[in-house]
Motif scaffolding. Structure first.
Motif, PDB file in Angstrom:
ATOM      1  N   GLN A 350       0.755  -1.261   0.107  1.00  0.00           N
ATOM      2  CA  GLN A 350      -0.137  -0.114   0.085  1.00  0.00           C
ATOM      3  C   GLN A 350       0.771   1.476   0.128  1.00  0.00           C
ATOM      4  OE1 GLN A 350      -2.166  -1.158   3.612  1.00  0.00           O
ATOM      5  NE2 GLN A 350      -4.047  -1.354   2.430  1.00  0.00           N
ATOM      6  N   GLN A 353       1.985   1.569  -3.597  1.00  0.00           N
ATOM      7  CA  GLN A 353       1.105   2.282  -4.172  1.00  0.00           C
ATOM      8  C   GLN A 353       0.804   3.840  -4.171  1.00  0.00           C
ATOM      9  OE1 GLN A 353      -2.162   0.813  -6.537  1.00  0.00           O
ATOM     10  NE2 GLN A 353      -1.133   3.112  -7.139  1.00  0.00           N
ATOM     11  N   ALA A 354       0.903   4.376  -2.919  1.00  0.00           N
ATOM     12  CA  ALA A 354       1.019   5.486  -2.762  1.00  0.00           C
ATOM     13  C   ALA A 354       2.269   6.185  -3.595  1.00  0.00           C
ATOM     14  CB  ALA A 354       1.014   6.243  -1.218  1.00  0.00           C
ATOM     15  N   CYS A 355       3.616   5.731  -3.398  1.00  0.00           N
ATOM     16  CA  CYS A 355       4.618   6.238  -4.140  1.00  0.00           C
ATOM     17  C   CYS A 355       4.466   6.026  -5.380  1.00  0.00           C
ATOM     18  CB  CYS A 355       5.796   5.261  -3.781  1.00  0.00           C
ATOM     19  SG  CYS A 355       6.530   5.351  -1.974  1.00  0.00           S
ATOM     20  N   LEU A 356       3.683   5.128  -6.089  1.00  0.00           N
ATOM     21  CA  LEU A 356       3.608   5.113  -7.438  1.00  0.00           C
ATOM     22  C   LEU A 356       2.810   6.020  -8.042  1.00  0.00           C
ATOM     23  CD1 LEU A 356       3.921   3.493 -10.245  1.00  0.00           C
ATOM     24  CD2 LEU A 356       2.219   1.933  -9.588  1.00  0.00           C
ATOM     25  N   THR A 357       1.673   6.324  -7.266  1.00  0.00           N
ATOM     26  CA  THR A 357       0.593   7.420  -7.694  1.00  0.00           C
ATOM     27  C   THR A 357       1.253   8.813  -7.737  1.00  0.00           C
ATOM     28  OG1 THR A 357      -1.201   6.221  -6.465  1.00  0.00           O
ATOM     29  CG2 THR A 357      -1.529   8.468  -6.829  1.00  0.00           C
ATOM     30  N   ALA A 358       2.389   9.036  -6.541  1.00  0.00           N
ATOM     31  CA  ALA A 358       2.932  10.250  -6.558  1.00  0.00           C
ATOM     32  C   ALA A 358       3.853  10.360  -7.995  1.00  0.00           C
ATOM     33  CB  ALA A 358       3.756  10.243  -5.371  1.00  0.00           C
ATOM     34  N   LEU A 360       3.605   8.993 -10.814  1.00  0.00           N
ATOM     35  CA  LEU A 360       2.878   9.000 -11.919  1.00  0.00           C
ATOM     36  C   LEU A 360       2.257  10.276 -12.355  1.00  0.00           C
ATOM     37  CD1 LEU A 360       0.676   5.879 -11.610  1.00  0.00           C
ATOM     38  CD2 LEU A 360       2.269   6.376 -13.526  1.00  0.00           C
ATOM     39  N   SER A 361       2.048  11.174 -10.928  1.00  0.00           N
ATOM     40  CA  SER A 361       1.795  12.538 -11.253  1.00  0.00           C
ATOM     41  C   SER A 361       2.643  13.347 -11.899  1.00  0.00           C
ATOM     42  CB  SER A 361       1.209  12.930  -9.726  1.00  0.00           C
ATOM     43  OG  SER A 361       2.310  13.159  -8.960  1.00  0.00           O
ATOM     44  N   THR A 379      -0.388  -1.602  -7.966  1.00  0.00           N
ATOM     45  CA  THR A 379      -0.059  -0.931  -9.255  1.00  0.00           C
ATOM     46  C   THR A 379      -0.937  -0.513  -9.950  1.00  0.00           C
ATOM     47  OG1 THR A 379       0.204  -3.515 -10.074  1.00  0.00           O
ATOM     48  CG2 THR A 379       2.033  -2.163  -9.063  1.00  0.00           C
ATOM     49  N   CYS A 381      -3.004   2.023 -11.954  1.00  0.00           N
ATOM     50  CA  CYS A 381      -2.206   3.542 -12.435  1.00  0.00           C
ATOM     51  C   CYS A 381      -3.186   3.959 -13.402  1.00  0.00           C
ATOM     52  CB  CYS A 381      -0.743   3.354 -12.834  1.00  0.00           C
ATOM     53  SG  CYS A 381      -0.511   1.762 -14.230  1.00  0.00           S
ATOM     54  N   GLY A 382      -4.384   4.215 -13.274  1.00  0.00           N
ATOM     55  CA  GLY A 382      -5.235   4.858 -14.397  1.00  0.00           C
ATOM     56  C   GLY A 382      -5.762   3.998 -15.418  1.00  0.00           C
TER      57      GLY A 382
END
Length: 656
Positions: A350, A353-358, A360-361, A379, A381-382
């Motif tokens: 989890q 996931q927060a790191c990946l979301t950051a 990706l932004s 994972t 990612c949109g």
């Protein structure tokens, strides 16, 4: 056409001369496939030998990598930096003509091929990257991907995974030529395989065609033209004869993996009317190849003009294209990661996931997906990439772990993207061959591997990794990171994204972990000085030197991931008994060095094999797990504070 015949014979005999000089190699495939290769390179392939890394070049992959002499001959003829001296040194130490094509060793080699099927899979990845690039930068993208595959490539299971994927995605820029020579090393293909390959690829949704005579350049050319006009990926079955033109050897396994021999080679040349000395290139062929290379240079120059116009019209997008191609991180990505934090316990999947979301932004080039486990592996990612929307970021690879990893390699090699893929750690076994090639080719693919120990619980031993972390650590060049909390997960993502010379495996928990107060003792974005590091409850060891405080500790406990909290709990009780204890979280064990002044004890819910030479006592698991609630399975195998303390006290009693 006379020049075509001469060029084909040049390729055949350059290959045979290379193998003969080395007394090692595979002459048969190049001799049989030379006409299709020449047709492709002389009439269709868009490339510039003066700049092998031109972003909008066509990609060519020789998936049947044992036929490397064919590729080296092509590169030499067309003017790549591969002089005849390198052909003479085929398969020799330090040459640019290794036994199988190796990315980074030879100009013009797009990927490392040898393990059959993976070249085809990487070609699919390159074709996917092309479509995704075209969706983002249509003004400057218009290339194709070509591959030559052999029977072995099509027998390997990964070919089924990626061919299915390519057909589903309608990757129309992908054209595969099958060297249908019906021979493997052990004998006729029919001994072990009776697949109707053309029907198989048609069933996947590919355009298919048969060229009955693999020496018919006009027929091969026409088939390639039709393939280029079809919106689907194309599979061209070209019937060839292995070892073409070598009497007594042609069409037999003898042509596969051994030199023809001086007598047979001389006879083959005599029958072809070839009177030139070994490694010679007829002037007519050299002139034609130079003219074709010049055309490629002109196409490149035209593209540079198009890019300049694109840059003038859309400077921000052009700058983004250049930055991504150079694998430079945008300014905002590391600050975005630093903002990821939680005060409540949560699984590192989890946190990831927060790191990946950051990330990706701030990183439009960051793309990837999972082997049908995005929700479980953290994972998401949109929007998902489809045949109608290649501008999306998430790739639905399906339940194809090997295919996923090999496609990711192809995407990374294509350039312009940073890629990640994910599955459960236990299924890393299914993708390991492609992960090995990630390391061999030094590609910065990120592997998100979750459900990292027997704490998986109820799914049982089939889903509980034991030996897997250790098995990844032994692959040269793979950075294996197992974080223990949010701060370390952030650091792990920073390390993965800033690394550009090899793959990273992020090993993440399914179960929630406490947000321990962990000091970064020697590297990363948060660096503690020696004094504060010495006093911290837990330290992240990221240096190849032990921090010195001038005080000899009695005990050093090193752990990774979920077991760091267990180590901290045991240390607390040992300190209450008056012992001096240091706890280390070995996020990257390869950087850990034990304190020679202390008794060093490791705790990791996995194989102890790799810890044995590093520590005095390794607490782990060297057997399969069991089905049941995760905490009960962990307790059964000794991963509780009480059990760990008993092991440590028993060890200390034996040393006093």
């Amino acid at each position: 056409m006379q020049t075509d015949v001469l060029a084909v014979d040049t390729l055949r005999f350059l290959a045979a001369d290379m193998v003969e000089a080395a007394q090692s190699g595979h002459p048969g495939m190049p001799m049989g496939a030379a006409p299709m290769a020449w047709t492709l390179w002389s009439r269709h392939l868009r490339h510039d030998p003066a700049d092998p890394e031109w972003a909008d070049r066509d990609r060519f992959v020789l998936s049947a990598g044992h036929g490397s002499a064919l590729l080296y001959g092509l590169l030499h003829l067309f003017g790549y930096d591969l002089p005849v001296e390198e052909l003479r040194r085929f398969r020799q130490w330090g040459s640019r003509t290794p036994g199988h094509p190796e990315f980074g060793e030879t100009p013009g080699v797009e990927c490392t091929t040898g393990p059959l099927g993976q070249g085809l899979a990487m070609a699919v990845g390159m074709a996917l990257a092309e479509r995704m690039t075209a969706a983002r930068y249509p003004e400057i993208t218009g290339h194709r991907t070509y591959a030559i595959v052999g029977d072995g490539c099509l027998m390997e299971g990964v070919s089924h995974e990626v061919a299915s994927f390519a057909g589903h995605m309608a990757l129309g820029g992908l054209i595969v030529l099958w060297d249908d020579n019906q021979i493997t090393i052990d004998g006729a293909v029919g001994r072990s395989c009776g697949d109707d390959q053309v029907a198989r690829f048609a069933a996947y949704g590919w355009h298919t065609e048969v060229v009955a005579d693999g020496t018919d350049i006009a027929a091969i050319d026409a088939a390639l033209m039709r393939a280029k006009g079809d919106p689907r990926p194309s599979f061209l079955a070209v019937r060839t004869v292995i070892g073409h033109g070598a009497p007594g050897v042609a069409g037999t396994p003898k042509a596969h993996g051994s030199p023809l021999g001086a007598e047979q080679l001389a006879l083959a040349k005599e029958l072809a009317g070839w009177v030139l000395p070994p490694f010679a290139v007829p002037e007519q062929v050299a002139a034609m190849c130079a003219a074709l290379a010049a055309i490629g240079g002109e196409e490149h120059a035209t593209w540079l003009e198009e890019f300049a116009a694109f840059d003038a019209a859309a400077p921000e997008r052009a700058a983004e294209f250049r930055r991504a191609a150079a694998r430079l991180l945008p300014d905002g990505v590391l600050p975005a990661l630093e903002a990821v934090a939680a005060r409540v316990p949560r699984a590192t999947r989890q946190s990831s996931q927060a790191c990946l979301t950051a990330a990706l932004s701030t990183m439009p080039e960051l793309v990837g997906g999972s082997a049908d486990l995005a929700g479980s592996t953290g994972t998401v990612c949109g929007d998902v990439v489809t045949r109608d929307d290649f501008a999306a970021r998430a790739v639905a690879f399906g339940i194809r772990e090997f295919g996923m990893a090999a496609i990711l390699n192809g995407m990374s090699l294509h350039g312009g993207f940073r890629v990640f893929g994910s599955t459960f750690l236990v299924f890393a076994d299914y993708l390991r061959p492609a992960l090995r090639l990630s390391a061999l080719m030094r590609q910065p693919v990120i592997y998100v591997l979750t459900h990292d120990s027997i704490a998986v619980g109820e799914d049982g031993p089939t889903h509980q990794p034991v030996e897997h972390i250790e098995s990844l650590r032994v692959i040269p060049g793979v950075q294996v990171l197992r974080p223990a909390n949010d701060a370390e997960t952030v650091l792990a993502w920073e390390m993965a994204l800033t690394r550009v010379d090899g793959p990273t495996a992020l090993i993440l928990s399914r179960q929630s972990l406490p947000q321990l107060d962990i000091e970064i003792s020697a590297a990363g974005s948060r660096i503690a000085d020696d004094e504060s590091a010495a006093d911290a409850a837990v330290e992240t060891e990221l240096a190849a030197a032990h921090p010195s405080t001038g005080v000899a500790r009695e005990i050093e406990i090193v752990a990774t991931g979920s077991e760091v909290a267990l180590a901290a709990g045991a240390a607390e009780q040992l300190r209450a008994e008056g012992l001096d204890v240091r706890v280390v979280s070995a996020l990257d064990r390869s950087r850990f060095t034990a304190d020679p002044r202390a008794h060093t004890i490791s705790i990791e819910a996995g194989s102890t094999a790799g810890w044995a030479g590093l520590v005095d006592l390794a607490i782990g698991i060297d057997e399969f797990g069991h089905s049941g609630p995760g905490d009960e399975v962990m307790a059964h195998h000794g991963f509780t504070v009480a059990a760990v303390l008993a092991r440590i006290r028993g060890y200390l009693d034996g040393t006093r």
